[in-house]
Scaffold this motif. Sequence first.
Motif, PDB file in Angstrom:
ATOM      1  N   TYR A  41       0.841  -1.190   0.000  1.00 48.32           N
ATOM      2  CA  TYR A  41       0.000   0.000   0.000  1.00 48.32           C
ATOM      3  C   TYR A  41       0.880   1.245   0.000  1.00 48.32           C
ATOM      4  N   CYS A  42       0.327   2.336  -0.438  1.00 49.99           N
ATOM      5  CA  CYS A  42       1.083   3.594  -0.460  1.00 49.99           C
ATOM      6  C   CYS A  42       1.384   4.029   0.967  1.00 49.99           C
ATOM      7  N   GLY A  43       2.601   4.400   1.203  1.00 45.22           N
ATOM      8  CA  GLY A  43       3.015   4.852   2.527  1.00 45.22           C
ATOM      9  C   GLY A  43       3.784   3.820   3.315  1.00 45.22           C
ATOM     10  N   CYS A  44       3.861   2.589   2.861  1.00 41.28           N
ATOM     11  CA  CYS A  44       4.541   1.556   3.637  1.00 41.28           C
ATOM     12  C   CYS A  44       6.061   1.696   3.589  1.00 41.28           C
ATOM     13  N   LYS A  45       6.576   2.480   2.654  1.00 42.47           N
ATOM     14  CA  LYS A  45       8.023   2.692   2.571  1.00 42.47           C
ATOM     15  C   LYS A  45       8.416   4.090   3.035  1.00 42.47           C
ATOM     16  N   GLY A  46       7.532   4.755   3.753  1.00 41.26           N
ATOM     17  CA  GLY A  46       7.848   6.068   4.296  1.00 41.26           C
ATOM     18  C   GLY A  46       7.228   7.229   3.559  1.00 41.26           C
ATOM     19  N   GLY A  47       6.432   6.952   2.539  1.00 42.01           N
ATOM     20  CA  GLY A  47       5.756   8.013   1.809  1.00 42.01           C
ATOM     21  C   GLY A  47       4.553   8.526   2.581  1.00 42.01           C
ATOM     22  N   PRO A  48       3.863   9.524   2.023  1.00 39.45           N
ATOM     23  CA  PRO A  48       2.730  10.113   2.736  1.00 39.45           C
ATOM     24  C   PRO A  48       1.498   9.213   2.794  1.00 39.45           C
ATOM     25  N   GLY A  49       1.390   8.237   1.903  1.00 39.11           N
ATOM     26  CA  GLY A  49       0.278   7.300   1.973  1.00 39.11           C
ATOM     27  C   GLY A  49      -0.887   7.629   1.061  1.00 39.11           C
ATOM     28  N   TYR A  50      -0.673   8.437   0.034  1.00 32.58           N
ATOM     29  CA  TYR A  50      -1.747   8.821  -0.882  1.00 32.58           C
ATOM     30  C   TYR A  50      -1.524   8.237  -2.271  1.00 32.58           C
ATOM     31  N   ARG A  51      -2.633   7.857  -2.931  1.00 31.66           N
ATOM     32  CA  ARG A  51      -2.609   7.327  -4.299  1.00 31.66           C
ATOM     33  C   ARG A  51      -3.366   8.315  -5.176  1.00 31.66           C
ATOM     34  N   ASP A  52      -2.767   8.682  -6.331  1.00 30.23           N
ATOM     35  CA  ASP A  52      -3.400   9.649  -7.221  1.00 30.23           C
ATOM     36  C   ASP A  52      -4.483   9.007  -8.075  1.00 30.23           C
ATOM     37  N   ALA A  53      -5.133   9.812  -8.922  1.00 31.07           N
ATOM     38  CA  ALA A  53      -6.241   9.336  -9.751  1.00 31.07           C
ATOM     39  C   ALA A  53      -5.784   8.300 -10.778  1.00 31.07           C
ATOM     40  N   LYS A  54      -4.518   8.312 -11.140  1.00 27.52           N
ATOM     41  CA  LYS A  54      -3.991   7.347 -12.100  1.00 27.52           C
ATOM     42  C   LYS A  54      -3.617   6.021 -11.447  1.00 27.52           C
ATOM     43  N   GLY A  55      -3.690   5.959 -10.116  1.00 28.13           N
ATOM     44  CA  GLY A  55      -3.397   4.726  -9.399  1.00 28.13           C
ATOM     45  C   GLY A  55      -1.976   4.584  -8.916  1.00 28.13           C
ATOM     46  N   LYS A  56      -1.194   5.658  -8.986  1.00 27.74           N
ATOM     47  CA  LYS A  56       0.205   5.604  -8.542  1.00 27.74           C
ATOM     48  C   LYS A  56       0.363   6.283  -7.187  1.00 27.74           C
ATOM     49  N   CYS A  57       1.292   5.768  -6.402  1.00 31.44           N
ATOM     50  CA  CYS A  57       1.584   6.373  -5.107  1.00 31.44           C
ATOM     51  C   CYS A  57       2.262   7.731  -5.317  1.00 31.44           C
ATOM     52  N   VAL A  58       1.919   8.682  -4.480  1.00 28.32           N
ATOM     53  CA  VAL A  58       2.463  10.034  -4.569  1.00 28.32           C
ATOM     54  C   VAL A  58       3.517  10.202  -3.487  1.00 28.32           C
TER      55      VAL A  58
END
Length: 72
Positions: A24-41
């Motif tokens: 899931y988005c955020g598991c590697k230290g990112g903010p945890g959000y996924r954009d409309a295209k389906g990619k982690c931001v």
Amino acid sequence: MRVYLLAALFAWIATPALAQSCDYCGCKGGPGYRDAKGKCVGWKQLSKACGNPPTTRCTYEKGDLEPEAEED
């Protein structure tokens, strides 16, 4: 010597299992959000890609947790 070999063997076996647990988005230290295209931001593109607040154009998915409130 056996202790070192066993520790190395355990680390070698456990590494792929740990790497697969990040799905899931955020598991590697990112903010945890996924954009409309389906990619982690990432942190650098968060406001540009998602807006302010980030839930404007992105979906929060950092596990089952809710976004943390910012402290001033």
